[in-house]
Scaffold this motif. Structure first.
Motif, PDB file in Angstrom:
ATOM      1  N   LEU A  11      39.105  46.819  39.247  1.00  0.00           N
ATOM      2  CA  LEU A  11      39.904  46.626  40.461  1.00  0.00           C
ATOM      3  C   LEU A  11      39.775  47.815  41.415  1.00  0.00           C
ATOM      4  O   LEU A  11      39.442  47.622  42.596  1.00  0.00           O
ATOM      5  CB  LEU A  11      41.367  46.346  40.102  1.00  0.00           C
ATOM      6  N   THR A  15      37.479  47.647  44.878  1.00  0.00           N
ATOM      7  CA  THR A  15      38.241  47.859  46.116  1.00  0.00           C
ATOM      8  C   THR A  15      37.582  48.954  46.960  1.00  0.00           C
ATOM      9  O   THR A  15      37.418  48.808  48.183  1.00  0.00           O
ATOM     10  CB  THR A  15      39.699  48.236  45.801  1.00  0.00           C
ATOM     11  N   ILE A 121      37.157  39.857  40.467  1.00  0.00           N
ATOM     12  CA  ILE A 121      38.421  40.476  40.042  1.00  0.00           C
ATOM     13  C   ILE A 121      39.330  39.532  39.252  1.00  0.00           C
ATOM     14  O   ILE A 121      39.897  39.926  38.221  1.00  0.00           O
ATOM     15  CB  ILE A 121      39.178  41.056  41.268  1.00  0.00           C
ATOM     16  N   PHE A 125      42.303  39.262  35.074  1.00  0.00           N
ATOM     17  CA  PHE A 125      43.768  39.191  35.141  1.00  0.00           C
ATOM     18  C   PHE A 125      44.244  37.754  34.925  1.00  0.00           C
ATOM     19  O   PHE A 125      43.516  36.800  35.219  1.00  0.00           O
ATOM     20  CB  PHE A 125      44.260  39.693  36.499  1.00  0.00           C
ATOM     21  N   LYS A 129      48.884  36.603  38.325  1.00  0.00           N
ATOM     22  CA  LYS A 129      48.681  37.848  39.065  1.00  0.00           C
ATOM     23  C   LYS A 129      47.513  37.774  40.050  1.00  0.00           C
ATOM     24  O   LYS A 129      47.173  38.768  40.690  1.00  0.00           O
ATOM     25  CB  LYS A 129      48.451  39.010  38.091  1.00  0.00           C
ATOM     26  N   HIS A 130      46.889  36.612  40.176  1.00  0.00           N
ATOM     27  CA  HIS A 130      45.706  36.493  41.024  1.00  0.00           C
ATOM     28  C   HIS A 130      46.008  36.810  42.486  1.00  0.00           C
ATOM     29  O   HIS A 130      45.194  37.425  43.181  1.00  0.00           O
ATOM     30  CB  HIS A 130      45.106  35.097  40.904  1.00  0.00           C
ATOM     31  N   VAL A 133      46.358  40.781  42.750  1.00  0.00           N
ATOM     32  CA  VAL A 133      45.130  41.566  42.551  1.00  0.00           C
ATOM     33  C   VAL A 133      44.104  41.294  43.653  1.00  0.00           C
ATOM     34  O   VAL A 133      43.397  42.208  44.095  1.00  0.00           O
ATOM     35  CB  VAL A 133      44.519  41.348  41.146  1.00  0.00           C
ATOM     36  N   ASN A 134      44.025  40.026  44.109  1.00  0.00           N
ATOM     37  CA  ASN A 134      43.134  39.753  45.237  1.00  0.00           C
ATOM     38  C   ASN A 134      43.645  40.421  46.501  1.00  0.00           C
ATOM     39  O   ASN A 134      42.868  40.850  47.359  1.00  0.00           O
ATOM     40  CB  ASN A 134      42.992  38.239  45.457  1.00  0.00           C
ATOM     41  N   TYR A 137      42.653  44.080  46.199  1.00  0.00           N
ATOM     42  CA  TYR A 137      41.229  44.183  46.533  1.00  0.00           C
ATOM     43  C   TYR A 137      41.030  44.086  48.047  1.00  0.00           C
ATOM     44  O   TYR A 137      40.211  44.805  48.633  1.00  0.00           O
ATOM     45  CB  TYR A 137      40.453  43.072  45.827  1.00  0.00           C
TER      46      TYR A 137
END
Length: 501
Positions: A11, A15, A121, A125, A129-130, A133-134, A137
């Motif tokens: 992650l 990023t 990514i 996960f 939590k997508h 986390v996206n 990113y």
């Protein structure tokens, strides 16, 4: 242990990869006010120079997203940064408009890497939590702010050519970092690209998400490349001041992206998109009236707030609806977002050259945002209807729906299983086709009297299947009325409770 460490690094690593990609992507728009002092650029070509990198950066997102699944994000990022060395050096030595356009086309690779991370990514996960986390990113969008703010400062001191050459060092450093820290064992999928496209292109959700991202991310890119030059020429700000204000717009939009993803994990994404497009509609109307710099700032920051949240919410929705083709769909949706950044600067520039103002362009933008709000409402209610239809068709109870006259208008698959009557045989008939003859006329009179007075009835009744077999069913009948209280239909649901010895 090494594999676990590589997964934990993905992650933050990806990023920072995106930050660098976007820094390179906007080199021309960040330094255009310096470059045009040395290279003559006609006024009607300025928007073209800044928009050109967006084209390839958008189109390449489809193969980049796909190959992130096929060969892994590590290799795609490394190859991308190596390829970017050539156009960056070429632009640093440019001495004509043609050089800027040729080099600018290939700078698009920096924008294309976006679809790599949004595909890679989520593999590390859980689904809940997508969105977050996206969104994290997506903070890589800050790369445009870094270039917009830092490049003019460096150019003031070292010149634009030397400033661009500094990007070569960063690219080489990140090639090495990805070589050592990239995940060599990332989960991969090798479905042929055309097979994936054929599996999704008829799905209306793909094109709705593409349109929504076309507007939210397109606005981000468009104002990023449009504002620096516009603020200097329209409000007579200094180049550094314009760069700082544009960087503020970029930072707010970027920070709102993970917030949008997190909100998408916590609340219904459709409701959030309704708020986003309502906000974009109102903000665009404000900008259309060519207000003072203070109100113009309010309008731009409102757009940053709404567009950033929208960007995060949309990439919460993509893996939710397209888990098996996430790479290709991410590529298509993000491509449309990139193209959304290509057209507005050109349209605004063309409208300005014809009318001498930007108001019509911003008003048109407000209408597109309003149309998107209507489409989100439509998507929300069709989703609800789809859920109702799935329940209707998947339930184990037999269901029949009649009109007010008692004529069957709809049945579910369980009705056919329990009675043997197909949809063709049952529709436009009355439920009496199921009568066994075991109940008296008084039984049916009492049943309908209860339905008329209380609106429902439940009880046991003997009926007959198509093959003549009699069976006992537990039947519930409910009345459906319209707003004026008139009966519009009856809904019956039943199950087989025949005792078996």
């Amino acid at each position: 242990m090494g594999d676990m460490m590589a997964k934990k690094f993905q992650l933050p690593l990806q990023t920072f990869n995106l930050i660098l990609g976007f820094m390179v992507w906007v080199i021309l728009s960040s330094l255009l006010s310096y470059i045009k002092q040395d290279i003559p650029i006609p006024a009607d070509r300025l928007a073209l120079v800044t928009a050109i990198p967006v084209v390839l950066g958008s189109i390449l997102r489809i193969p980049f997203g796909y190959y992130a699944n096929v060969i892994g994000s590590r290799l795609v990022f490394m190859i991308s940064f190596i390829l970017l060395l050539f156009p960056v050096y070429y632009i640093s030595e440019a001495n004509s408009l043609s050089d800027l356009i040729i080099g600018g086309i290939f700078l698009g690779i920096g924008g294309a890497v976006f679809s790599v991370g949004v595909t890679s990514i989520p593999k590390y996960f859980p689904k809940e939590k997508h969105g977050l986390v996206n969104g994290i990113y997506g903070l890589g969008n800050a790369g445009t702010a870094i270039s917009t703010f830092a490049a003019p400062v460096l150019a003031d001191r070292y010149g634009w050519s030397t400033t661009i050459k500094l990007y070569l060092i960063l690219l080489l450093v990140f090639v090495v970092i990805n070589f050592f820290l990239g995940d060599r064992k990332e989960k991969r999928m090798k479905t042929p690209l055309m097979k994936e496209i054929k599996a999704v292109y008829k799905n209306e959700k793909l094109w709705l998400f593409s349109m929504f991202y076309f507007i939210t991310f397109g606005l981000f890119v468009a104002l990023t490349v449009f504002l620096p030059n516009f603020l200097v020429t329209n409000f007579e700000l200094t180049r550094v001041d314009a760069g700082i204000r544009t960087a503020g717009f970029i930072v707010l939009c970027t920070l709102m992206r993970p917030v949008g993803g997190w909100l998408g994990d916590k609340f219904k994404p459709n409701y959030l998109l309704m708020i986003v497009f309502a906000g974009l509609t109102l903000s665009s109307i404000l900008l259309a009236f060519s207000p003072s710099i203070r109100l113009y700032t309010v309008g731009c920051l409102s757009i940053a707030l709404c567009a950033g949240i929208g960007n995060g919410v949309i990439f919460k929705l993509v893996p939710q609806y397209f888990s098996k083709q996430a790479g290709t769909v991410n590529g298509i949706v993000s491509m449309m977002g990139g193209l959304g950044g290509f057209f507005p600067p050109l349209i605004l520039s063309a409208i300005h050259s014809i009318t001498g103002q930007y108001s019509i362009g911003f008003m048109a933008l407000s209408q597109v945002a309003l149309a998107s709000l209507i489409l989100v409402l439509w998507m929300h209610y069709t989703d609800k209807l789809k859920v109702s239809d799935e329940v209707f068709r998947s339930t184990g109870q037999g269901i029949l729906v009649t009109d007010a006259a008692g004529v069957i208008k709809s049945i579910n698959p369980a009705f056919t299983v329990l009675t043997g009557l197909t949809e063709k045989e049952a529709l436009n008939q009355k439920p009496s086709i199921l009568k066994s003859g075991k109940q008296s006329r008084a039984f049916y009179d009492e049943m309908w009297n209860n339905i008329r007075t209380s609106g429902q009835w439940q009880g046991e009744i003997w009926n007959r299947r198509k093959n003549g077999e009699e069976y006992l069913q537990l039947l519930t009948i409910n009345t459906v009325r319209d707003e004026s209280g008139d009966v519009v239909r009856y809904v019956g649901s039943f199950s087989d409770i025949t005792p078996h010895n």
